[in-house]
Design an enzyme around this catalytic site. Structure first.
Site, PDB file in Angstrom:
ATOM      1  N   ARG A  81       0.855  -1.192   0.000  1.00 36.31           N
ATOM      2  CA  ARG A  81       0.000   0.000   0.000  1.00 36.31           C
ATOM      3  C   ARG A  81       0.891   1.243   0.000  1.00 36.31           C
ATOM      4  O   ARG A  81       1.735   1.391   0.884  1.00 36.31           O
ATOM      5  CB  ARG A  81      -0.914  -0.010   1.230  1.00 36.31           C
ATOM      6  CG  ARG A  81      -1.723   1.250   1.356  1.00 36.31           C
ATOM      7  CD  ARG A  81      -2.792   1.220   2.450  1.00 36.31           C
ATOM      8  NE  ARG A  81      -3.427   2.515   2.445  1.00 36.31           N
ATOM      9  CZ  ARG A  81      -3.373   3.401   3.446  1.00 36.31           C
ATOM     10  NH1 ARG A  81      -2.795   3.088   4.586  1.00 36.31           N
ATOM     11  NH2 ARG A  81      -3.933   4.586   3.325  1.00 36.31           N
ATOM     12  N   HIS A 125      -2.893  11.062   0.589  1.00 33.74           N
ATOM     13  CA  HIS A 125      -2.427  10.831   1.961  1.00 33.74           C
ATOM     14  C   HIS A 125      -1.809  12.137   2.466  1.00 33.74           C
ATOM     15  O   HIS A 125      -0.616  12.223   2.738  1.00 33.74           O
ATOM     16  CB  HIS A 125      -1.426   9.674   1.992  1.00 33.74           C
ATOM     17  CG  HIS A 125      -1.209   9.071   3.352  1.00 33.74           C
ATOM     18  ND1 HIS A 125      -1.317   7.721   3.604  1.00 33.74           N
ATOM     19  CD2 HIS A 125      -0.888   9.626   4.539  1.00 33.74           C
ATOM     20  CE1 HIS A 125      -1.051   7.470   4.881  1.00 33.74           C
ATOM     21  NE2 HIS A 125      -0.791   8.612   5.469  1.00 33.74           N
ATOM     22  N   GLU A 170      -7.571   8.593   5.897  1.00 28.46           N
ATOM     23  CA  GLU A 170      -7.892   9.271   7.160  1.00 28.46           C
ATOM     24  C   GLU A 170      -8.315  10.731   6.996  1.00 28.46           C
ATOM     25  O   GLU A 170      -7.630  11.654   7.459  1.00 28.46           O
ATOM     26  CB  GLU A 170      -6.689   9.211   8.104  1.00 28.46           C
ATOM     27  CG  GLU A 170      -6.243   7.804   8.435  1.00 28.46           C
ATOM     28  CD  GLU A 170      -5.177   7.766   9.536  1.00 28.46           C
ATOM     29  OE1 GLU A 170      -4.800   8.843  10.041  1.00 28.46           O
ATOM     30  OE2 GLU A 170      -4.773   6.658   9.911  1.00 28.46           O
ATOM     31  N   ASN A 296      -7.717   1.735   9.677  1.00 31.73           N
ATOM     32  CA  ASN A 296      -6.437   1.988  10.345  1.00 31.73           C
ATOM     33  C   ASN A 296      -6.687   1.985  11.840  1.00 31.73           C
ATOM     34  O   ASN A 296      -7.579   2.696  12.332  1.00 31.73           O
ATOM     35  CB  ASN A 296      -5.872   3.354   9.951  1.00 31.73           C
ATOM     36  CG  ASN A 296      -5.424   3.411   8.500  1.00 31.73           C
ATOM     37  OD1 ASN A 296      -5.459   2.399   7.794  1.00 31.73           O
ATOM     38  ND2 ASN A 296      -5.007   4.578   8.061  1.00 31.73           N
ATOM     39  N   TYR A 298      -4.612   1.928  15.743  1.00 30.54           N
ATOM     40  CA  TYR A 298      -3.380   1.961  16.538  1.00 30.54           C
ATOM     41  C   TYR A 298      -3.602   1.830  18.038  1.00 30.54           C
ATOM     42  O   TYR A 298      -2.862   1.158  18.722  1.00 30.54           O
ATOM     43  CB  TYR A 298      -2.626   3.277  16.282  1.00 30.54           C
ATOM     44  CG  TYR A 298      -2.044   3.356  14.899  1.00 30.54           C
ATOM     45  CD1 TYR A 298      -0.800   2.813  14.614  1.00 30.54           C
ATOM     46  CD2 TYR A 298      -2.751   3.951  13.855  1.00 30.54           C
ATOM     47  CE1 TYR A 298      -0.269   2.857  13.333  1.00 30.54           C
ATOM     48  CE2 TYR A 298      -2.222   4.007  12.575  1.00 30.54           C
ATOM     49  CZ  TYR A 298      -0.979   3.455  12.325  1.00 30.54           C
ATOM     50  OH  TYR A 298      -0.452   3.489  11.065  1.00 30.54           O
ATOM     51  N   GLU A 348      -3.718  -0.114   8.015  1.00 28.94           N
ATOM     52  CA  GLU A 348      -2.583   0.292   8.854  1.00 28.94           C
ATOM     53  C   GLU A 348      -2.779  -0.252  10.253  1.00 28.94           C
ATOM     54  O   GLU A 348      -3.874  -0.155  10.821  1.00 28.94           O
ATOM     55  CB  GLU A 348      -2.471   1.825   8.983  1.00 28.94           C
ATOM     56  CG  GLU A 348      -1.972   2.509   7.755  1.00 28.94           C
ATOM     57  CD  GLU A 348      -1.907   4.029   7.921  1.00 28.94           C
ATOM     58  OE1 GLU A 348      -1.679   4.525   9.048  1.00 28.94           O
ATOM     59  OE2 GLU A 348      -2.089   4.719   6.912  1.00 28.94           O
TER      60      GLU A 348
HETATM   61  C1  GCO Z   1      -2.004   7.427   9.254  1.00 28.14           C
HETATM   62  C2  GCO Z   1      -0.918   7.804   9.000  1.00 28.14           C
HETATM   63  C3  GCO Z   1       0.460   7.413   9.016  1.00 28.14           C
HETATM   64  C4  GCO Z   1       1.122   7.592  10.324  1.00 28.14           C
HETATM   65  C5  GCO Z   1       0.742   6.527  11.275  1.00 28.14           C
HETATM   66  C6  GCO Z   1       1.386   6.639  12.600  1.00 28.14           C
HETATM   67  O1  GCO Z   1      -2.565   7.156   8.164  1.00 28.14           O
HETATM   68  O2  GCO Z   1      -2.378   7.548  10.400  1.00 28.14           O
HETATM   69  O3  GCO Z   1      -1.255   7.457   7.758  1.00 28.14           O
HETATM   70  O4  GCO Z   1       0.915   8.253   8.037  1.00 28.14           O
HETATM   71  O5  GCO Z   1       2.468   7.566  10.114  1.00 28.14           O
HETATM   72  O6  GCO Z   1      -0.621   6.558  11.494  1.00 28.14           O
HETATM   73  O7  GCO Z   1       1.010   7.824  13.216  1.00 28.14           O
END
Ligand code: GCO
Length: 449
Positions: A81, A125, A170, A296, A298, A348
């Site tokens: 990607r 992006h 995002e 995505n 985290y 992600e």
């Molecule tokens: C995202 C971001 C990334 C960041 C990652 C870590 O899409 O959030 O695309 O570019 O680097 O999330 O913060």
């Protein structure tokens, strides 16, 4: 290794990939006619980037893409990607096409295909051409139409070969960090502007979808959104309200209109958004059916009314983000129960870790990152057992790279980049992930070969 969790087998056709984005890795910001982006401008403002760096060299992927595709291939990854830099293709945002910029992505796509790696492209992006920001950026409705013209140019050239197209990455972060908190380019701080930007981003997505379909009828078309579940430890109605507001603003604001449910009414009200920007037909366009939703994920966030820094109780990554693997399952099952999208990709997921153990060969033994990936993947497997059709996973990120306002200080890569020599060295996590890609088995006990 003490962990007893059982290895999980994913379906054979599950796609294993890794992700990057243009501004974070390409460098070569002035090469071959590329125009200025809002991130070039933002980086030049003193104090905007924590370590005062910029994207001029980054990982120099623009010049090293061959080597990088070979690396992807050596890791056995089946999909990659990446994003396309709008200012490389249209240096002024619109008008004259920079053929050399397009040629770069053309070569990249062909190299990926030759290596049997499926190209997953994202059209935006965050690197808006500065020329468009000079005309009020995403606050200006015209930018949505200009995005469609850009989509047209890119799809005409690459639409025959890319496996999967995402319009935006995002949009929450583009609108909120770019136009409300100002921590990202273009660094503006206005709630009404952020609301307008959010709407125009979504409109851009909806208007571009038919263009993607027209030029890439066999490819998947969708969008990538980020999700951060919000929690509160308290029963206080004020905290509950804050939690619902944050969930509405960050998580529901984008996916609900895309799913055809309109903007979340509670959040629109609590923000006081007048919705002046919504014109007749906009919501229908925004809800054009998508083939996939890119997710995505985290971390989670814990909220408490009137308090900015709520105490974090879980182990943290180097971003000071709580590690909450079950969040990925919760997000997926909630999304699927509410909206039943056709399929999902984890576009992600990954972690910045301190990476302190760099040996003389530049090898990083990042067991902490392996644990993070392992634990999240096990939760993805659970979500799939719950019935969520997840078809692939992209580790963020292939490389250590330019982490936006943090500059190069935060390392998310499964491959280490030495920023002086630009040497790439797979970390232990990359070797572990190669084994996963090879076997579709996610366990901790792999001995990388
Ligand atoms: C995202 C971001 C990334 C960041 C990652 C870590 O899409 O959030 O695309 O570019 O680097 O999330 O913060």
């Amino acid at each position: 290794m003490t962990d007893q969790s059982n290895p999980v087998k994913f379906p054979d056709k599950f796609l294993w990939g890794s992700a990057t984005s243009s501004f974070q890795i390409e460098g070569a910001t002035e090469a071959d006619g590329r125009g200025e982006s809002i991130w070039d401008r933002f980086c030049s403002q003193p104090g905007a980037i924590n370590d005062n760096t910029d994207g001029k060299v980054a990982c120099d992927h623009y010049h090293r893409h061959k080597e990088d595709v070979a690396l992807l291939s050596s890791l056995g990854l089946q999909a990659y990607r990446f994003s396309i830099a709008w200012p490389r293709v249209l240096p002024n945002g619109k008008g004259a096409v920079n053929t050399k910029g397009l040629d770069f992505y053309d070569r990249l796509v062909d190299e990926l295909l030759a290596a049997d790696i499926a190209p997953f492209a994202t059209l935006y992006h965050w690197d808006l051409p500065q020329a468009l920001e000079d005309k009020n950026g995403w606050v200006n409705r015209d930018t949505a139409y200009t995005f469609v013209d850009y989509t047209h140019v890119v799809l005409k050239r690459l639409g025959d070969r890319v496996a999967s197209w995402a319009t935006l990455n995002e949009p929450f972060v583009s609108a909120s960090h770019g136009y409300l908190t100002g921590e990202h380019a273009p660094g503006r701080k206005s709630l009404p502007d952020a609301c307008a930007a959010a709407h125009h981003l979504l409109l851009a997505h909806g208007l571009a979808m038919p263009v993607v379909r027209e030029f890439a009828p066999d490819a998947d078309a969708g969008i990538v959104l980020n999700f951060t579940p919000a929690f509160t430890h308290s029963d206080d109605p004020k905290d509950q309200q804050e939690c619902a507001d944050i969930d509405g603003f960050e998580n529901r604001w984008y996916v609900e209109p895309i799913a055809g449910a309109g903007y979340p009414v509670d959040t629109v009200e609590s923000l006081g958004w007048e919705q002046k920007e919504i014109q007749a037909g906009d919501l229908e366009k925004i809800s054009t059916p998508i083939d996939f939703l890119g997710v995505n994920y985290y971390t989670r966030q814990t909220v408490c009314a009137g308090e900015k820094d709520v105490k974090k109780t879980l182990p943290l990554t180097d971003m000071q983000w709580e590690i909450y693997p079950q969040g990925i399952r919760e997000i997926l099952t909630t999304l699927h129960n509410r909206h039943a999208f056709k399929k999902y990709f984890i576009t992600e997921n990954g972690a910045a870790m301190p990476d302190t153990s760099v040996d003389a060969d530049e090898f990083v033994d990042d067991q902490d990152r392996i644990d993070y990936l392992h634990d999240h993947l096990q939760q993805v497997a659970q979500a799939m057992q719950d019935g969520v059709p997840v078809e692939g996973y992209f580790a963020w990120s292939l490389f250590d790279n330019f982490e936006w306002a943090h500059g190069y200080a935060k390392r998310f890569g499964i491959v280490r980049v030495n920023y002086e020599t630009l040497t790439r060295t797979p970390k232990a996590s990359a070797l572990w992930y190669r084994e996963v890609a090879n076997t579709s088995i996610v366990g901790r006990e792999h001995t990388p070969t």
